[in-house]
Enzyme design. Sequence first.
Site, PDB file in Angstrom:
ATOM      1  NE  ARG A 120      -4.168   1.686   2.314  1.00 54.89           N
ATOM      2  CZ  ARG A 120      -4.399   2.568   3.297  1.00 54.89           C
ATOM      3  NH1 ARG A 120      -3.572   2.667   4.316  1.00 54.89           N
ATOM      4  NH2 ARG A 120      -5.457   3.354   3.262  1.00 54.89           N
TER       5      ARG A 120
ATOM      6  CB  ILE B  19      -5.785   5.570  -0.521  1.00 53.55           C
ATOM      7  CG1 ILE B  19      -5.482   4.080  -0.763  1.00 53.55           C
ATOM      8  CG2 ILE B  19      -5.262   5.983   0.849  1.00 53.55           C
ATOM      9  CD1 ILE B  19      -3.970   3.762  -0.818  1.00 53.55           C
ATOM     10  CB  SER B  20     -10.575   2.392   0.103  1.00 51.66           C
ATOM     11  OG  SER B  20     -11.209   2.919  -1.037  1.00 51.66           O
ATOM     12  CD  GLN B  21     -11.360   1.261   7.558  1.00 51.10           C
ATOM     13  OE1 GLN B  21     -12.460   1.627   7.172  1.00 51.10           O
ATOM     14  NE2 GLN B  21     -11.147   0.719   8.730  1.00 51.10           N
TER      15      GLN B  21
END
Length: 215
Positions: free
Chosen positions: A35, A61-63
């Site tokens: 990530r 940015i998504s969890q």
Amino acid sequence: MSDAPSPDLIRLIMDLRRQGVTDARVLDAMERVKRAAFLDESQRHEAYENKPLPIGWGQTISQPYIVGLMTHALKLGDRMKVLEVGTGSGYQTAILARMALRVYTVERLRPLMKIAEQRFKEQGISNIVTRHGDGYEGWPEQAPFDRILVAAAAPELPQRLIDQLKPGGILVCPVGPAESGQVLLRLTKHDGGKEVDSLGFVAFVPMLQGVARDG
Ligand code: SAH
């Protein structure tokens, strides 16, 4: 640099498992796709915390938990053709690309698209095809898809995307008003109809109409 996962990545993976992301293939992909590589240098120290982070242009940015939940819900197979709407950082795209045959991803903000393309290249990922466009249109030239993942909240399940799904195909999409009260829905298409189930409450940026003007 060593390939061994860092302690904070191991902690994150254990966290995801506790939260119900139990699919070994999903956890493996999340352990392998870095990530940190999809974030600016200044944010990399937070890469393996289980929270969304800003990526510029008002987007996030998504969890990791949400990435895990959505990927798990898709029930991906390694021969599948996947459409993603909302490339953003490209992190979710890279996870999908690890688990499927090919991923077609659409982003309406060109600068984000360009950065994501650069990251796919740096990471040596070659089964992602990008398009700067409006995700509401889907990708008619490449339809039908086995799976569709939407990473922004739509007011309702987008019919044009459902139309681009194969029979037996699955669409996962957050639905609801901007930022609050959204539910993550999963639609499974059958020859004669469809089945929709809810995967819980989420908070996504809104899915907007049309392509953004550059700037
Ligand atoms: N999964 C991504 C999430 C990005 S946020 C990540 O983890 O980085 C959602 C993205 O959807 C934003 O980049 C936003 O620009 C994009 N988006 C919103 N509406 C869209 C549309 N109609 N078509 C394509 N992309 C859209």
